[in-house]
Design a protein around this motif. Sequence first.
Motif, PDB file in Angstrom:
ATOM      1  N   SER A 110       0.838  -1.207   0.000  1.00 32.10           N
ATOM      2  CA  SER A 110       0.000   0.000   0.000  1.00 32.10           C
ATOM      3  C   SER A 110       0.872   1.255   0.000  1.00 32.10           C
ATOM      4  O   SER A 110       0.528   2.262  -0.632  1.00 32.10           O
ATOM      5  N   ALA A 111       2.025   1.212   0.679  1.00 30.18           N
ATOM      6  CA  ALA A 111       2.933   2.354   0.692  1.00 30.18           C
ATOM      7  C   ALA A 111       3.482   2.614  -0.708  1.00 30.18           C
ATOM      8  O   ALA A 111       3.596   3.762  -1.139  1.00 30.18           O
ATOM      9  N   HIS A 112       3.809   1.531  -1.429  1.00 26.89           N
ATOM     10  CA  HIS A 112       4.350   1.686  -2.777  1.00 26.89           C
ATOM     11  C   HIS A 112       3.287   2.269  -3.715  1.00 26.89           C
ATOM     12  O   HIS A 112       3.572   3.158  -4.513  1.00 26.89           O
ATOM     13  N   ARG A 113       2.062   1.773  -3.607  1.00 26.88           N
ATOM     14  CA  ARG A 113       0.981   2.306  -4.453  1.00 26.88           C
ATOM     15  C   ARG A 113       0.702   3.768  -4.143  1.00 26.88           C
ATOM     16  O   ARG A 113       0.482   4.571  -5.047  1.00 26.88           O
ATOM     17  N   ALA A 114       0.723   4.106  -2.853  1.00 33.57           N
ATOM     18  CA  ALA A 114       0.459   5.493  -2.462  1.00 33.57           C
ATOM     19  C   ALA A 114       1.534   6.422  -3.020  1.00 33.57           C
ATOM     20  O   ALA A 114       1.243   7.528  -3.486  1.00 33.57           O
ATOM     21  N   THR A 115       2.778   5.982  -2.997  1.00 24.66           N
ATOM     22  CA  THR A 115       3.870   6.788  -3.544  1.00 24.66           C
ATOM     23  C   THR A 115       3.711   6.975  -5.045  1.00 24.66           C
ATOM     24  O   THR A 115       3.930   8.070  -5.578  1.00 24.66           O
TER      25      THR A 115
END
Length: 254
Positions: free
Chosen positions: A55-60
């Motif tokens: 989720s952190a990668h997608r948010a970035t």
Amino acid sequence: MPGGRLTQQERQQIALGLADGLAYAEIARRLDRPTSTVTREVMRNGGPTSYRAESAHRATERRTHRRRQAAPRDPAAPEQLHGRDAEAVREYEETFTAVLMGSGMPTMMSRVMACLTLTDTGSLTASELVQRLQVSPASISKAVAFLEEQGFVRRERDDRRRERYIVDDDIWYRSMVASARSTAQIVEIARKGVGVLGPDTPAATRLENVARFLDFVSESIARAAEQARDILHAKPATPQDDTAGTGAAQGQDG
């Protein structure tokens, strides 16, 4: 030391490190990254207990996409002063914001607080905040109302009758005092509960213990805040003051 944005694999390593209870500094050392990079990454993506690599990668990726689509920052925005590195300042502001969020402050309130705190003047108008943060006036209004209620900002009108939002040396003092007042309200309601639930009952005893603990803590915080403000923000005597005092003493002697 590698530069650029974190990769998905690095984010997975961060998640594994958090799961193992590693400190940010240790995770950063294993990644050969600055500790501030790991801190900012974790705090802006849910904090240490809620961080998820995917989720952190997608948010970035979403944030990067929005930045590419957005118009360039307003050319009227002030340039960095004192020879500061603009990119370093931007990254630090993100880190500062993330830490405020990690302390429990909502996202927009954290962004406004960070923006005001890192401004040399310590004050901005609503329109300046809108311009800098690229958000709606309603978002700024809501954020400022929250921060004002918590004692973090104050308002005043400038020479052009514009309302300015200000942070100064007293902001953390005022916030501590506001926190102590809120805690005092919990103490009061807890002690009322003792009477409602009946003395010597387990629930009443629990509430009395809560009241005693919080009462002690809130009084200690308020007292420490007063002492810190008196010591840290005391203004040194000016030469004029010393001269005046000497003159007055000489006059008395004469």
